[in-house]
Design an enzyme around this catalytic site. Sequence first.
Site, PDB file in Angstrom:
ATOM      1  N   HIS A 123       0.812  -1.216   0.000  1.00 18.52           N
ATOM      2  CA  HIS A 123       0.000   0.000   0.000  1.00 18.52           C
ATOM      3  C   HIS A 123       0.850   1.273   0.000  1.00 18.52           C
ATOM      4  CE1 HIS A 123       0.455  -0.125   4.514  1.00 18.52           C
ATOM      5  NE2 HIS A 123       0.448   1.184   4.358  1.00 18.52           N
ATOM      6  N   ASP A 153       0.373  -7.661   1.551  1.00 17.03           N
ATOM      7  CA  ASP A 153       0.770  -6.258   1.638  1.00 17.03           C
ATOM      8  C   ASP A 153       2.285  -6.099   1.670  1.00 17.03           C
ATOM      9  OD1 ASP A 153       0.326  -3.559   1.603  1.00 17.03           O
ATOM     10  OD2 ASP A 153      -0.150  -3.376   3.732  1.00 17.03           O
ATOM     11  N   GLY A 225       3.370   6.813   8.142  1.00 12.29           N
ATOM     12  CA  GLY A 225       4.733   6.961   7.647  1.00 12.29           C
ATOM     13  C   GLY A 225       5.631   5.836   8.093  1.00 12.29           C
ATOM     14  N   ASN A 226       5.233   5.121   9.175  1.00 12.52           N
ATOM     15  CA  ASN A 226       5.987   3.953   9.639  1.00 12.52           C
ATOM     16  C   ASN A 226       5.763   2.730   8.755  1.00 12.52           C
ATOM     17  OD1 ASN A 226       6.014   5.074  12.878  1.00 12.52           O
ATOM     18  ND2 ASN A 226       7.741   3.836  12.166  1.00 12.52           N
ATOM     19  N   SER A 227       4.692   2.736   7.953  1.00  9.66           N
ATOM     20  CA  SER A 227       4.364   1.570   7.136  1.00  9.66           C
ATOM     21  C   SER A 227       5.539   1.178   6.262  1.00  9.66           C
ATOM     22  CB  SER A 227       3.152   1.866   6.246  1.00  9.66           C
ATOM     23  OG  SER A 227       1.982   1.988   7.007  1.00  9.66           O
ATOM     24  N   GLY A 283      -6.245 -26.889   1.781  1.00  6.08           N
ATOM     25  CA  GLY A 283      -7.506 -27.316   1.183  1.00  6.08           C
ATOM     26  C   GLY A 283      -8.607 -27.605   2.181  1.00  6.08           C
TER      27      GLY A 283
END
Length: 466
Positions: A123, A153, A225-227, A283
């Site tokens: 992201h 992500d 901003g830490n992402s 499965g």
Amino acid sequence: MKKVSSLLLVAIFAGAITLGSYKLFFEHQNFAIVASDSEAKTFNTNFTPTSPKGAGINEVDFTLAAENTVNAVVHVKNMTLSSGGPTSLRDLFYGQGGSQRAQIGTGSGVIISSDGYIVTNNHVIAGAAKLQVTLNNNRNYDAEVIGSDANTDIALLKIDAEDKLPYLAFGDSDNTKIGEWVLAVGNPFNLTSTVTAGIVSAKARDLNMGRNQSFIQTDAAVNPGNSGGALVNTNGDLVGINTAISSQTGSYVGYSFAVPSNIAKKIVDDILEYGNVKKGYLGISAVNTKSREAFENGINETSGVYVGSVENGLGADEAGIVPGDIIKKVDNIKIRKFPDLTGYLSTKRPGDEVSVTIERDGKNKILPVVLKERKSLTVPVMGLEVKNLTEKERRLFNTQKGVRVVDVPERYKGYGLEGKVIIEIDGEDINTIEDADKLFRRLSGNGRNSITLLDENGERERLIFQ
């Protein structure tokens, strides 16, 4: 001589009177009462050696881990272009778009090799027209997206630097323990090289984001901003990629979440080796332990994953796992809840064999299971279940591309989608269920989207969804 003797006797007599008076009038005796009791009295005593510094945080040294980490964490700047509204009457009446506006988003990333590979969040780089990376020494580089996976992500970038870069080694996130000290390093609020400390609050945390994800939860302060930044242990090992916070305000309120390093490493390895992400499936589908049925049958009290159904042709089916089995362990990982299972399997590929411990009729049984590539999946946004075409279906529909719709949610039942083949979304070809997953994620909830299908006569249909 007689006089001296008299004085000595007087002195002894006076001393005796003084001592006797003290004993009689001033000294109080202490009594210890001993009673016979069948129950022994015990006292809990901690024999752990103490330190003059005090126990706990004062004995933990974060300086070396912080020093090694800050130089391997980078600032990621994402420039996207968005079309503005009409800027003149000509634009308004003749439908010409207005000028494009540049929007800047920021995040963090972690250098994982000396030649400039960087892992960050998907992201952080989504929709980028241009990516720029700033190192801790303030040098700027243009970055290239090597690959990404929206489901976990995770994204992989590459920069070309003149010199070898400092980097972090992946640690084993399966070995992290609740209560262990960790550091979060990133660029919150566009500030560079910010280090915060906390502990591992929980593992295998599911945020119900529709991705069957398994996060490490910490109380290290993480803000916008830490992402994409680093979560490291006190040895400086990378144990997670900071991804999300739980907040009603958008800022840190005590909970932050990171993608475990074992999952991130597997995604990076897949992108580098195969160009896309390979996922091995067990499965099975699990019973929702919060459902009324689970409550009535006592399943909500079960520690482990209660198997609700088994998908034909996948590993669990071939290994003999059946509905009603309770998965208690996979390899050496204890399974208490569904995210424990999905988190560990996210580190595996098709063809990998795992040892699954199940409980059946009160007895444990160990079954070897070979994970397989899934033939179908439920696409985001619309919730259609699609599967890859067999050779027979390719001949039937006279197509070499597309995926077949095998199940449709109730709200789309009237569109006649079931059994048809989706070959395009908004003009882009679909060849596999992975393509379908990627393109359906791009569908806009506010705009018009077109889906091109084939029926069994090979005739094309085009549906517009708005």
